[in-house]
Design a protein around this motif. Structure first.
Motif, PDB file in Angstrom:
ATOM      1  N   LEU A 240     -65.518  16.363 -29.716  1.00  0.00           N
ATOM      2  CA  LEU A 240     -65.573  16.648 -28.443  1.00  0.00           C
ATOM      3  C   LEU A 240     -66.588  15.535 -27.684  1.00  0.00           C
ATOM      4  O   LEU A 240     -66.824  15.982 -26.758  1.00  0.00           O
TER       5      LEU A 240
ATOM      6  N   ALA B  78     -51.625  25.136 -16.210  1.00  0.00           N
ATOM      7  CA  ALA B  78     -52.427  26.393 -16.412  1.00  0.00           C
ATOM      8  C   ALA B  78     -53.549  26.178 -16.885  1.00  0.00           C
ATOM      9  O   ALA B  78     -54.663  26.926 -16.448  1.00  0.00           O
ATOM     10  N   ALA B  79     -54.017  26.277 -17.978  1.00  0.00           N
ATOM     11  CA  ALA B  79     -55.810  25.953 -18.827  1.00  0.00           C
ATOM     12  C   ALA B  79     -55.990  25.013 -18.210  1.00  0.00           C
ATOM     13  O   ALA B  79     -57.192  25.576 -18.512  1.00  0.00           O
TER      14      ALA B  79
ATOM     15  N   GLU C 144     -66.642  30.448 -21.964  1.00  0.00           N
ATOM     16  CA  GLU C 144     -67.184  28.969 -21.756  1.00  0.00           C
ATOM     17  C   GLU C 144     -65.773  27.768 -22.124  1.00  0.00           C
ATOM     18  O   GLU C 144     -65.309  27.819 -21.407  1.00  0.00           O
ATOM     19  N   LYS C 145     -65.659  28.230 -23.754  1.00  0.00           N
ATOM     20  CA  LYS C 145     -65.368  26.935 -23.546  1.00  0.00           C
ATOM     21  C   LYS C 145     -63.795  27.632 -24.988  1.00  0.00           C
ATOM     22  O   LYS C 145     -63.455  26.423 -25.631  1.00  0.00           O
TER      23      LYS C 145
ATOM     24  N   LYS D 157     -56.678  32.382 -32.802  1.00  0.00           N
ATOM     25  CA  LYS D 157     -56.427  30.819 -32.196  1.00  0.00           C
ATOM     26  C   LYS D 157     -56.492  29.971 -33.590  1.00  0.00           C
ATOM     27  O   LYS D 157     -55.809  28.580 -33.187  1.00  0.00           O
TER      28      LYS D 157
ATOM     29  N   LEU E 242     -60.005  31.200 -21.964  1.00  0.00           N
ATOM     30  CA  LEU E 242     -59.081  31.462 -20.619  1.00  0.00           C
ATOM     31  C   LEU E 242     -59.571  32.989 -20.815  1.00  0.00           C
ATOM     32  O   LEU E 242     -58.190  34.512 -21.124  1.00  0.00           O
TER      33      LEU E 242
ATOM     34  N   VAL F 211     -59.755  15.042 -29.880  1.00  0.00           N
ATOM     35  CA  VAL F 211     -59.874  16.521 -31.479  1.00  0.00           C
ATOM     36  C   VAL F 211     -58.054  16.886 -31.995  1.00  0.00           C
ATOM     37  O   VAL F 211     -58.620  17.713 -32.269  1.00  0.00           O
ATOM     38  N   LEU F 212     -57.086  16.209 -31.036  1.00  0.00           N
ATOM     39  CA  LEU F 212     -56.306  16.248 -31.832  1.00  0.00           C
ATOM     40  C   LEU F 212     -56.013  15.890 -32.613  1.00  0.00           C
ATOM     41  O   LEU F 212     -55.526  16.336 -33.818  1.00  0.00           O
TER      42      LEU F 212
ATOM     43  N   LYS G  60     -56.321  34.781 -18.406  1.00  0.00           N
ATOM     44  CA  LYS G  60     -55.139  34.049 -19.428  1.00  0.00           C
ATOM     45  C   LYS G  60     -54.386  35.788 -20.285  1.00  0.00           C
ATOM     46  O   LYS G  60     -55.502  36.272 -21.048  1.00  0.00           O
TER      47      LYS G  60
ATOM     48  N   LEU H 242     -53.008  28.546 -27.965  1.00  0.00           N
ATOM     49  CA  LEU H 242     -53.398  27.148 -26.771  1.00  0.00           C
ATOM     50  C   LEU H 242     -53.070  26.257 -28.114  1.00  0.00           C
ATOM     51  O   LEU H 242     -52.571  24.601 -27.669  1.00  0.00           O
ATOM     52  N   LEU H 243     -54.032  26.388 -28.558  1.00  0.00           N
ATOM     53  CA  LEU H 243     -54.605  25.390 -29.758  1.00  0.00           C
ATOM     54  C   LEU H 243     -53.244  24.581 -30.766  1.00  0.00           C
ATOM     55  O   LEU H 243     -53.050  22.990 -30.774  1.00  0.00           O
TER      56      LEU H 243
ATOM     57  N   ALA I  73     -57.230  26.561 -15.466  1.00  0.00           N
ATOM     58  CA  ALA I  73     -57.897  27.968 -15.054  1.00  0.00           C
ATOM     59  C   ALA I  73     -59.660  27.662 -16.192  1.00  0.00           C
ATOM     60  O   ALA I  73     -60.886  28.528 -15.654  1.00  0.00           O
ATOM     61  N   ASN I  74     -59.444  26.913 -17.097  1.00  0.00           N
ATOM     62  CA  ASN I  74     -60.788  26.785 -17.704  1.00  0.00           C
ATOM     63  C   ASN I  74     -60.743  25.327 -17.640  1.00  0.00           C
ATOM     64  O   ASN I  74     -59.891  25.104 -19.450  1.00  0.00           O
TER      65      ASN I  74
ATOM     66  N   GLN J 284     -63.137  23.013 -19.979  1.00  0.00           N
ATOM     67  CA  GLN J 284     -63.304  23.600 -20.980  1.00  0.00           C
ATOM     68  C   GLN J 284     -62.333  24.030 -22.038  1.00  0.00           C
ATOM     69  O   GLN J 284     -63.035  23.582 -22.777  1.00  0.00           O
ATOM     70  N   VAL J 285     -62.188  24.787 -21.698  1.00  0.00           N
ATOM     71  CA  VAL J 285     -61.574  25.303 -22.576  1.00  0.00           C
ATOM     72  C   VAL J 285     -60.362  24.333 -23.158  1.00  0.00           C
ATOM     73  O   VAL J 285     -60.378  24.224 -24.455  1.00  0.00           O
ATOM     74  N   ALA J 286     -59.251  24.203 -21.981  1.00  0.00           N
ATOM     75  CA  ALA J 286     -58.207  23.514 -22.821  1.00  0.00           C
ATOM     76  C   ALA J 286     -59.151  22.120 -23.288  1.00  0.00           C
ATOM     77  O   ALA J 286     -58.141  21.761 -24.467  1.00  0.00           O
ATOM     78  N   ARG J 287     -59.589  21.383 -23.140  1.00  0.00           N
ATOM     79  CA  ARG J 287     -60.525  20.272 -23.938  1.00  0.00           C
ATOM     80  C   ARG J 287     -60.631  20.541 -25.042  1.00  0.00           C
ATOM     81  O   ARG J 287     -60.171  20.223 -26.272  1.00  0.00           O
ATOM     82  N   TYR J 288     -61.422  21.865 -25.089  1.00  0.00           N
ATOM     83  CA  TYR J 288     -61.686  22.613 -27.072  1.00  0.00           C
ATOM     84  C   TYR J 288     -60.783  22.578 -27.950  1.00  0.00           C
ATOM     85  O   TYR J 288     -60.567  23.455 -29.007  1.00  0.00           O
ATOM     86  N   SER J 289     -59.297  23.369 -26.979  1.00  0.00           N
ATOM     87  CA  SER J 289     -58.291  23.396 -27.745  1.00  0.00           C
ATOM     88  C   SER J 289     -57.628  22.520 -27.973  1.00  0.00           C
ATOM     89  O   SER J 289     -55.708  22.280 -28.008  1.00  0.00           O
ATOM     90  N   ALA J 290     -58.076  21.829 -27.492  1.00  0.00           N
ATOM     91  CA  ALA J 290     -57.364  19.539 -28.406  1.00  0.00           C
ATOM     92  C   ALA J 290     -56.200  19.998 -27.614  1.00  0.00           C
ATOM     93  O   ALA J 290     -54.611  18.914 -27.299  1.00  0.00           O
ATOM     94  N   VAL J 291     -56.297  19.855 -26.322  1.00  0.00           N
ATOM     95  CA  VAL J 291     -55.085  19.471 -24.870  1.00  0.00           C
ATOM     96  C   VAL J 291     -55.750  18.490 -24.462  1.00  0.00           C
ATOM     97  O   VAL J 291     -56.818  17.730 -24.319  1.00  0.00           O
ATOM     98  N   LYS J 292     -54.556  17.438 -23.999  1.00  0.00           N
ATOM     99  CA  LYS J 292     -55.418  16.026 -23.445  1.00  0.00           C
ATOM    100  C   LYS J 292     -55.441  15.976 -22.194  1.00  0.00           C
ATOM    101  O   LYS J 292     -54.790  16.090 -22.113  1.00  0.00           O
TER     102      LYS J 292
ATOM    103  N   ARG K 266     -47.803  24.643 -18.895  1.00  0.00           N
ATOM    104  CA  ARG K 266     -48.663  25.699 -20.050  1.00  0.00           C
ATOM    105  C   ARG K 266     -50.316  25.234 -20.130  1.00  0.00           C
ATOM    106  O   ARG K 266     -51.582  26.025 -20.130  1.00  0.00           O
ATOM    107  N   HIS K 267     -50.157  24.005 -19.812  1.00  0.00           N
ATOM    108  CA  HIS K 267     -51.753  22.648 -20.005  1.00  0.00           C
ATOM    109  C   HIS K 267     -51.921  23.189 -18.589  1.00  0.00           C
ATOM    110  O   HIS K 267     -53.224  23.087 -18.865  1.00  0.00           O
TER     111      HIS K 267
END
Lengths: 500, 334
Positions: A302, B209-210, A338-339, A406, A342, A321-322, A345, A353-354, B213-214, B216-224, B206-207
């Motif tokens: 990260l 929308a994520a 914040e991190k 999650k 969502l 991260v992936l 949602k 999501l992860l 929406a946020n 940071q959350v997307a980044r922390y959830s391994a979304v590119k 889905r990505h």
């Protein structure tokens, strides 16, 4: 006995069909600190909102000095001297400290703002709080604890008679907490009535005069603090006997699953090395700002970092991260709002999501997602009123459980959990501790970062201590004591980690 | 700590059903009934085809815009981009006549060029926004000016026209159809259906929308995050290319005034359809409804003589603002 300044008489409240408060009586006297405690979802927030004039109760009366009142707006409540400080601050980040303190009641000189007077007064207020902040600093540039102080200064500036504080110490370090508690004592001596919520019972014991315990919307106990031990309070909150908070520790195996060597995260971490074994719970301790979070964020990609990271003997691709997730390494953030989640949602979208690729061929298999949610709700005991609700509407403890679910859905071998129990109640804490130790027993490896020493000591079989962006040392087995950890964290002991 | 909102989902859902889901659809139905009452020709085959075919350009672009906005972005350049793509396509086709001759291969080549040009233009926007980290508003405001000026320059201040013979050959792509449904309508429908499926049922949707929406959350959830964000702009650019392919045969020309204000119409349609301007939630079918609402208003004003057609813009403006007010109403229930 002084007469109550603000009280509740037979308050009930419901949101739609769901009743959250049942016939609650409560009184707050001038010059007292009254602690309100209870598990997440017990109704504390609702009760505070009713007291603070944010919510009108469904039934019952709010009495101000014995007379029923109904605040039409926040402004009314503020005018009556009732001020609420939220957990999520109400500060305008782009404005300065001074502008925030005087927001809505600016001082004027002729047609212009009187910046000089406002700055001078802000400085005085902040000095009273032992908080040497420049009033001209932008709020976005100051730390979270300082923001807390600004909130309090703002309340003081409004001549609060009643101060309602929602977990003010949740984000503070011990030293900052001390300063805050001193301030609270000073305010109490000046006759302010203070309502205070916290999950930290030692703090309640230390600061409060009286304590009210809520459970499932009922007032189950009200007493002088002197009559209750911390254990009594915890049991009243949970409503059952509390056995040992921490489960037995599992014995780690010899196999190394994660090896970090010479990791440097520019601006935060210098040359950190450590190892993690299979089936181990490794604690990371250190003062706030010592770089524990930054180190782990560097490890999982990260943050940009240099150095070597090996997962199961194989080098990990940096900055992704992936890639970390695919190697079986996941990080669970300390900042769930914040991190982590969502908030707007649904539970389902958050849960998957992860690990969304596990539910996707070309299209997402929403039935499989639903089944996963059912399993997660069961396995992690997520208490949601409605499974289609938004994550933001869950209580803090349940959000944390959802975040855990999650993370675990990615089926990791190594889980890094940052502040696993921040801001959640003791019953949920126990569940999460049990969960962590079961993971280790199953042969997974866990890193727990925590600012609560008892947590690290109770869970970990080995503890790495960090100080100012470096690894200061480590303690193991019977040597894990608060004293040993603190000495390392403060840089008093120069014992380096054994060859890692 | 948020018991306060425990009861909200039920009510919020009801309200969302009222305004958020059904609102645009109801408005569309009301417009159709109104139109039918005011003018008997309104529901005639000719008029319906005309309205739908003309909506297709904005509609195809708006579907792409839905993804961009859902992911928290914005693209102001699509109108100019369409003009630029049209200009490049026409120049390219005219200049290839000596080599390919006037025939289907030339038209296919032209279509390919349009899509590639649109894709490249979208890539440029996406690259500057997600890799160089410049605000989407600024980047696309800039590229809006660039493309507009480039097409004016290419046309030397005048109009670029497709070779006359070639135009006759290409015309049917706009004016003809399949089983009585004209091509632009078919293409629009396919794009919309695919868009809806992608938005609702794929990881990419889905990505988006994520991220909206946020992030940071997307980044922390391994979304590119960067890659997904770039993809939204590339998708939009490509759809601008598709829209241009349908547009060029209609007039056979492009100039500095082609596609003016298309970006605003596309954004308006997306918002009317219930996609949140800040990002985080989007729905493609809503966008389709939004596009239809905008073009029906135009059509009704032209057919019926109650209100001057010159007030078209004003009425559309009111609708956009109203749509956002309703969105906010829903939000306050959270």
């Amino acid at each position: 006995m002084t007469e109550a300044v603000l009280s509740l008489d037979g308050i009930s409240h419901r949101f739609g069909p769901i009743q959250v408060l049942f016939d609650v009586d409560f009184d707050l006297r001038p010059g007292e600190v009254h602690a309100l405690i209870g598990e997440n979802g017990a109704g504390k927030s609702t009760m505070m909102k009713i007291l603070g004039g944010y919510l009108a109760p469904s039934e019952g009366d709010v009495l101000l000095e014995g007379k029923p009142v109904r605040f039409a707006s926040l402004r009314d409540a503020e005018a009556a001297g009732i001020i609420m400080i939220h957990q999520e601050f109400n500060l305008a980040l782009q404005l300065t400290v001074e502008e925030n303190i005087f927001l809505g009641r600016e001082l004027w000189r002729g047609p212009f703002l009187d910046h000089k007077a406002m700055q001078a007064q802000s400085r005085t207020l902040l000095e009273r709080l032992n908080c040497p902040l420049d009033p001209r600093e932008k709020v976005s540039n100051i730390s979270v604890p300082s923001r807390q102080m600004v909130e309090i200064a703002k309340a003081l500036g409004r001549n609060a008679r009643v101060l309602i504080m929602d977990e003010p110490t949740a984000v503070l370090t011990n030293r900052e907490t001390d300063i805050l508690l001193e301030q609270i004592e000073r305010l109490r001596a000046a006759g302010t009535a203070i309502l205070y919520t916290s999950h930290k019972l030692d703090e309640v014991k230390r600061i409060a005069d009286r304590v009210t315990v809520l459970r499932d919307g009922h007032r189950v106990k009200q007493a002088d603090v002197g009559q209750l031990t911390e254990h009594d309070m915890a049991e009243a909150m949970v409503g059952r006997e509390l056995s040992d908070l921490f489960p037995d520790k599992a014995t780690p195996q010899d196999e190394t699953v994660l090896e970090v060597k010479g990791l440097t995260v520019p601006g935060h971490i210098k040359d950190a090395s450590f190892k993690l074994h299979r089936g181990e719970v490794l604690g990371f301790a250190g003062l706030v700002g010592s770089g524990r979070t930054e180190l782990m964020e560097g490890v999982v990609g990260l943050r940009p970092a240099t150095g070597s990271i090996k997962v199961g003997g194989k080098a990990l691709k940096p900055g992704s991260v992936l890639a970390a997730r695919e190697a079986g390494l996941v990080y669970l953030t300390e900042d769930r709002k914040e991190k982590g989640l969502l908030l707007g949602k649904s539970l389902r979208e958050n849960l998957t999501l992860l690990a969304l690729d596990r539910f996707t061929r070309v299209a997402i298999d929403s039935r499989a997602e639903d089944r996963a949610l059912t399993r997660a709700i069961e396995e992690f005991d997520i208490r949601a009123g409605d499974r289609r609700m938004m994550a933001g509407n869950l209580s803090g403890g349940n959000q944390q459980k959802l975040l855990l679910a999650k993370t675990m859905l990615a089926e990791p071998d190594i889980v890094i959990i940052d502040e696993p129990t921040r801001g959640i109640d003791i019953g949920t804490k126990q569940q999460i501790y049990g969960f962590i130790s079961r993971l280790a027993a199953q042969g997974k490896s866990v890193i727990v970062i925590s600012s609560e020493l008892p947590e690290v000591i109770g869970l970990a079989s080995r503890v790495v201590v960090m100080a100012s962006g470096r690894i200061a040392g480590e303690v193991e087995g019977a040597n894990i004591t608060e004293d040993a950890i603190l000495r390392l964290a403060m840089g008093l002991s120069e014992r380096r980690a054994e060859a890692v | 700590m948020t018991e306060a909102t425990l009861g909200a989902p039920g009510r919020a859902k009801l309200r969302r059903l009222n305004f958020h889901v059904l609102g645009p659809l109801l408005a569309l139905i009301v417009l159709i009934i109104l139109g039918a009452m005011l003018n008997p020709n309104f529901l005639s085959y000719g008029n319906v085809t005309n309205v739908l075919a003309r909506s297709a350009f904005i509609g195809i672009i708006a579907v792409g815009m839905t993804f961009v906005i859902t992911a928290g972005g914005i693209d102001l350049s699509v109108g100019s981009m369409a003009a630029f793509v049209a200009g490049v396509m026409i120049l390219f086709m005219n200049s290839l006549i000596p080599y390919l001759g006037i025939g289907i291969p030339l038209i296919m080549a032209g279509m390919g060029v349009a899509i590639i040009t649109g894709f490249a233009a979208g890539w440029m926007n996406g690259f500057l926004i997600s890799k160089v980290n410049i605000e989407a508003f600024i980047v696309t405001l800039g590229s809006m000016g660039i493309y507009r000026s480039l097409v004016t320059w290419l046309a030397d201040g005048g109009t670029l026209s497709l070779d006359f013979e070639l135009r006759s050959l290409y015309r049917p792509v706009y004016y003809d159809g399949f089983l009585g449904v004209s091509w632009p309508i078919i293409v629009f429908a396919i794009v919309a259906i695919l868009g809806e499926l992608v938005m609702r049922h794929t990881a990419f949707g889905r990505h988006c929308a994520a991220i909206g929406a946020n992030e940071q959350v997307a980044r922390y959830s391994a979304v590119k995050v960067d890659r997904a964000r770039m993809a939204t702009y590339m998708l939009l650019g490509m759809l601008v290319g598709v829209a241009t392919i349908m547009y060029v045969p209609r007039l056979g020309s492009a100039s500095g005034s082609t596609g003016v204000l298309w970006e605003l119409e596309a954004i308006a349609a997306v918002i009317i359809g219930g996609t949140v301007l800040k990002g985080g939630y989007g729905r493609v079918w809503g966008t389709v409804v939004g596009v239809l609402i905008l073009s029906l208003i135009d059509n009704i004003l032209n057919l019926a003589s109650i209100v001057s057609p010159y007030l078209n813009g004003a009425i559309q403006g009111v609708i956009v603002i109203l749509a956002v007010v309703l969105q906010r109403e829903n939000k306050s229930a959270d």
